[in-house]
Design an enzyme around this catalytic site. Sequence first.
Site, mmCIF file in Angstrom:
data_model
loop_
_atom_site.group_PDB
_atom_site.id
_atom_site.type_symbol
_atom_site.label_atom_id
_atom_site.label_comp_id
_atom_site.label_asym_id
_atom_site.label_seq_id
_atom_site.Cartn_x
_atom_site.Cartn_y
_atom_site.Cartn_z
ATOM 1 N N VAL A 75 0.834 -1.204 0.000
ATOM 2 C CA VAL A 75 0.000 0.000 0.000
ATOM 3 C C VAL A 75 0.867 1.250 0.000
ATOM 4 C CG1 VAL A 75 -1.637 1.363 1.372
ATOM 5 C CG2 VAL A 75 -1.997 -1.100 1.086
ATOM 6 N N VAL B 248 2.527 1.841 -3.452
ATOM 7 C CA VAL B 248 1.599 2.338 -4.472
ATOM 8 C C VAL B 248 1.132 3.746 -4.150
ATOM 9 C CG1 VAL B 248 -0.660 1.979 -5.559
ATOM 10 C CG2 VAL B 248 0.842 0.025 -5.125
ATOM 11 N N GLU B 249 0.903 4.014 -2.869
ATOM 12 C CA GLU B 249 0.391 5.327 -2.470
ATOM 13 C C GLU B 249 1.408 6.446 -2.661
ATOM 14 O OE1 GLU B 249 -2.476 6.339 -1.685
ATOM 15 O OE2 GLU B 249 -3.654 4.627 -1.004
ATOM 16 N N SER B 250 2.638 6.214 -2.225
ATOM 17 C CA SER B 250 3.594 7.323 -2.188
ATOM 18 C C SER B 250 4.986 6.983 -2.717
ATOM 19 C CB SER B 250 3.754 7.814 -0.742
ATOM 20 O OG SER B 250 4.368 6.790 0.054
ATOM 21 N N TYR C 180 -5.654 0.752 -8.860
ATOM 22 C CA TYR C 180 -5.025 0.793 -7.540
ATOM 23 C C TYR C 180 -5.099 -0.571 -6.861
ATOM 24 C CZ TYR C 180 -4.541 1.894 -2.562
ATOM 25 O OH TYR C 180 -4.157 1.893 -1.239
#
Length: 202
Positions: free
Chosen positions: A96, A99-101, A186
Amino acid sequence: MVPFPAVIGIMRALFRTLILGILMLPAVAAGDIYRYVGEDGVTIFTDNPVHPGYKIHIRESGSFRLASAEGYYPYREVVIEACTIFRMDEALIRAVMEVESDYNRYAISSAGARGLMQLMPQTAQQLGVSNIWDPRQNIHAGTSYLKRFIRRFSGNMELALAAYNAGPRAVIAYGQVPPYPQTENYVRKVMHLYRNYSGFRN
């Protein structure tokens, strides 16, 4: 009036029945986490396996790192700490966060989400975050937030991730991963990385 020896006999019989019943209960530790991949490819996690298709994923007494790939990545110690506190899988939080940051603690999305786990300021405030840029606070809050959705959607990992990305109302409204290209992409990306980092295959 029942004779005293008869009372003792009845109590012994009841005790034996109780012990036998306990021994016949399924040998499932309360804190163990089990994993099941359905025919549709959806991964389900639960602490209450309902059929033999569920396989042990994380044991209560074991290390949460057992389910994750080894190797360095930024903020790993903080992730392990958060996963231990909130009983989450390190491989999932790593996926997570990537992928997020992409491990950028100062990342800001076009929607205004911030930090490693891309928390919206209002959400961060609700989760008790005083400094959204602080890696420890951001990771702990993001891990807690995702755990909330895993519980809400009965261990359905894809729905939990969709809720983390698009909000729980959208998931509830559609009854599945919302048909938003960004959210669908996502979920696919996180699940792909999660499987790789966990070392399991469907």
